[in-house]
Design a protein around this motif. Structure first.
Motif, mmCIF file in Angstrom:
data_model
loop_
_atom_site.group_PDB
_atom_site.id
_atom_site.type_symbol
_atom_site.label_atom_id
_atom_site.label_comp_id
_atom_site.label_asym_id
_atom_site.label_seq_id
_atom_site.Cartn_x
_atom_site.Cartn_y
_atom_site.Cartn_z
ATOM 1 N N VAL A 3 0.850 -1.180 0.000
ATOM 2 C CA VAL A 3 0.000 0.000 0.000
ATOM 3 C C VAL A 3 0.890 1.234 0.000
ATOM 4 O O VAL A 3 1.829 1.330 0.789
ATOM 5 C CB VAL A 3 -0.939 0.033 1.229
ATOM 6 N N GLU A 4 0.581 2.167 -0.894
ATOM 7 C CA GLU A 4 1.288 3.443 -0.951
ATOM 8 C C GLU A 4 0.353 4.518 -0.407
ATOM 9 O O GLU A 4 -0.794 4.618 -0.827
ATOM 10 C CB GLU A 4 1.648 3.760 -2.403
ATOM 11 N N ILE A 5 0.868 5.305 0.547
ATOM 12 C CA ILE A 5 0.153 6.463 1.079
ATOM 13 C C ILE A 5 1.043 7.663 0.785
ATOM 14 O O ILE A 5 2.148 7.760 1.307
ATOM 15 C CB ILE A 5 -0.114 6.334 2.595
ATOM 16 N N GLU A 6 0.557 8.552 -0.063
ATOM 17 C CA GLU A 6 1.424 9.607 -0.590
ATOM 18 C C GLU A 6 0.687 10.931 -0.654
ATOM 19 O O GLU A 6 -0.501 10.980 -0.956
ATOM 20 C CB GLU A 6 1.863 9.184 -1.991
ATOM 21 N N ARG A 7 1.444 12.005 -0.379
ATOM 22 C CA ARG A 7 0.937 13.365 -0.599
ATOM 23 C C ARG A 7 1.889 14.065 -1.551
ATOM 24 O O ARG A 7 3.086 13.800 -1.545
ATOM 25 C CB ARG A 7 0.788 14.104 0.722
ATOM 26 N N LYS A 8 1.332 14.965 -2.351
ATOM 27 C CA LYS A 8 2.078 15.584 -3.447
ATOM 28 C C LYS A 8 1.885 17.102 -3.385
ATOM 29 O O LYS A 8 0.771 17.574 -3.179
ATOM 30 C CB LYS A 8 1.534 15.015 -4.753
ATOM 31 N N PHE A 9 2.987 17.842 -3.620
ATOM 32 C CA PHE A 9 2.985 19.299 -3.529
ATOM 33 C C PHE A 9 3.800 19.907 -4.666
ATOM 34 O O PHE A 9 4.760 19.303 -5.140
ATOM 35 C CB PHE A 9 3.633 19.750 -2.208
ATOM 36 N N LEU A 10 3.441 21.121 -5.050
ATOM 37 C CA LEU A 10 4.267 21.885 -5.979
ATOM 38 C C LEU A 10 5.445 22.477 -5.207
ATOM 39 O O LEU A 10 5.395 22.623 -3.991
ATOM 40 C CB LEU A 10 3.446 22.986 -6.650
ATOM 41 N N VAL A 11 6.496 22.827 -5.948
ATOM 42 C CA VAL A 11 7.728 23.336 -5.348
ATOM 43 C C VAL A 11 7.971 24.757 -5.863
ATOM 44 O O VAL A 11 7.824 25.028 -7.058
ATOM 45 C CB VAL A 11 8.924 22.422 -5.707
ATOM 46 N N ASP A 12 8.355 25.655 -4.969
ATOM 47 C CA ASP A 12 8.703 27.028 -5.322
ATOM 48 C C ASP A 12 10.025 27.034 -6.083
ATOM 49 O O ASP A 12 11.051 26.617 -5.558
ATOM 50 C CB ASP A 12 8.816 27.873 -4.048
ATOM 51 N N HIS A 13 10.000 27.500 -7.323
ATOM 52 C CA HIS A 13 11.186 27.465 -8.186
ATOM 53 C C HIS A 13 12.352 28.272 -7.617
ATOM 54 O O HIS A 13 13.495 27.813 -7.657
ATOM 55 C CB HIS A 13 10.832 27.971 -9.590
ATOM 56 N N ASN A 14 12.078 29.467 -7.122
ATOM 57 C CA ASN A 14 13.161 30.311 -6.610
ATOM 58 C C ASN A 14 13.854 29.680 -5.410
ATOM 59 O O ASN A 14 15.087 29.630 -5.350
ATOM 60 C CB ASN A 14 12.643 31.710 -6.256
ATOM 61 N N GLN A 15 13.071 29.208 -4.457
ATOM 62 C CA GLN A 15 13.674 28.569 -3.283
ATOM 63 C C GLN A 15 14.424 27.302 -3.669
ATOM 64 O O GLN A 15 15.488 27.011 -3.137
ATOM 65 C CB GLN A 15 12.616 28.274 -2.225
ATOM 66 N N TRP A 16 13.872 26.539 -4.588
ATOM 67 C CA TRP A 16 14.508 25.303 -5.030
ATOM 68 C C TRP A 16 15.859 25.585 -5.672
ATOM 69 O O TRP A 16 16.844 24.902 -5.410
ATOM 70 C CB TRP A 16 13.585 24.560 -5.990
ATOM 71 N N GLN A 17 15.926 26.590 -6.518
ATOM 72 C CA GLN A 17 17.174 26.917 -7.199
ATOM 73 C C GLN A 17 18.253 27.388 -6.229
ATOM 74 O O GLN A 17 19.436 27.145 -6.453
ATOM 75 C CB GLN A 17 16.931 27.986 -8.272
ATOM 76 N N GLN A 18 17.860 28.044 -5.155
ATOM 77 C CA GLN A 18 18.826 28.612 -4.214
ATOM 78 C C GLN A 18 19.321 27.621 -3.172
ATOM 79 O O GLN A 18 20.368 27.843 -2.569
ATOM 80 C CB GLN A 18 18.219 29.829 -3.514
ATOM 81 N N MET A 19 18.613 26.547 -2.956
ATOM 82 C CA MET A 19 18.999 25.635 -1.873
ATOM 83 C C MET A 19 20.024 24.595 -2.334
ATOM 84 O O MET A 19 20.013 24.179 -3.493
ATOM 85 C CB MET A 19 17.775 24.931 -1.284
ATOM 86 N N PRO A 20 20.909 24.189 -1.415
ATOM 87 C CA PRO A 20 21.817 23.088 -1.758
ATOM 88 C C PRO A 20 21.007 21.791 -1.840
ATOM 89 O O PRO A 20 20.085 21.573 -1.063
ATOM 90 C CB PRO A 20 22.795 23.057 -0.583
#
Length: 155
Positions: A3-20
């Motif tokens: 059984v898979e129990i999963e939640r899904k979210f969009l990601v903020d492009h600016n924060q994603w690009q800046q993070m290691p």
């Protein structure tokens, strides 16, 4: 029974690009069967392959069976039997002791960033990372099987 129990979210492009972030893994993913209530998926990385059978979703849960296969077999299955396909780069990131998988989609889905977290129960509490934005759990257009036939660039 898997059984898979999963939640899904969009990601903020600016924060994603800046993070290691760790080095991502390239995925080629295609569908042998994709219809309401069931999919059969083949996924191949540079080193391994998987065949996954998923049932319909009830709440946040669905049946899932995944088996490792040789990468060469996965490539042959994709090349000879897939009815649709997509490509992405996946990053695995630990937040609060839970693993998040962030998919950076490629090709016709380029520009789409989606984060998923698998849970032990539907009511399990977890920490939302600061780079996560809108929840899209249950929104059919974000299902990988649907992105493989109606990509993000055509929305």
């Amino acid at each position: 029974m898997g059984v898979e129990i999963e939640r899904k979210f969009l990601v903020d492009h600016n924060q994603w690009q800046q993070m290691p972030k760790p080095i991502g893994t390239y995925f080629r993913q295609g569908y042998i069967l994709s219809e309401p209530g069931k999919t059969i998926r083949i996924r191949v990385t540079p080193d391994e392959g998987f065949i996954t059978i998923k049932g319909g979703t009830t709440g946040l849960s669905r049946l899932e069976y995944e088996y490792a296969i040789p990468a060469v077999d996965g490539e042959e299955l994709l090349n000879n039997f897939a009815i649709s396909e997509l490509k992405k780069r996946r990053y695995r990131i630990d937040v609060g002791g839970k693993e998040w998988e962030v998919d950076e989609f490629l090709g016709d889905n380029k520009g789409l960033l989606v984060a998923e977290i698998e849970l032990e129960s539907e009511d399990e509490k977890f920490i939302l990372p600061p780079w996560v934005t809108t929840e899209v759990t249950g929104e059919a257009r974000y299902y990988n099987s649907n992105l493989s036939v109606l990509p993000f660039c055509k929305w």
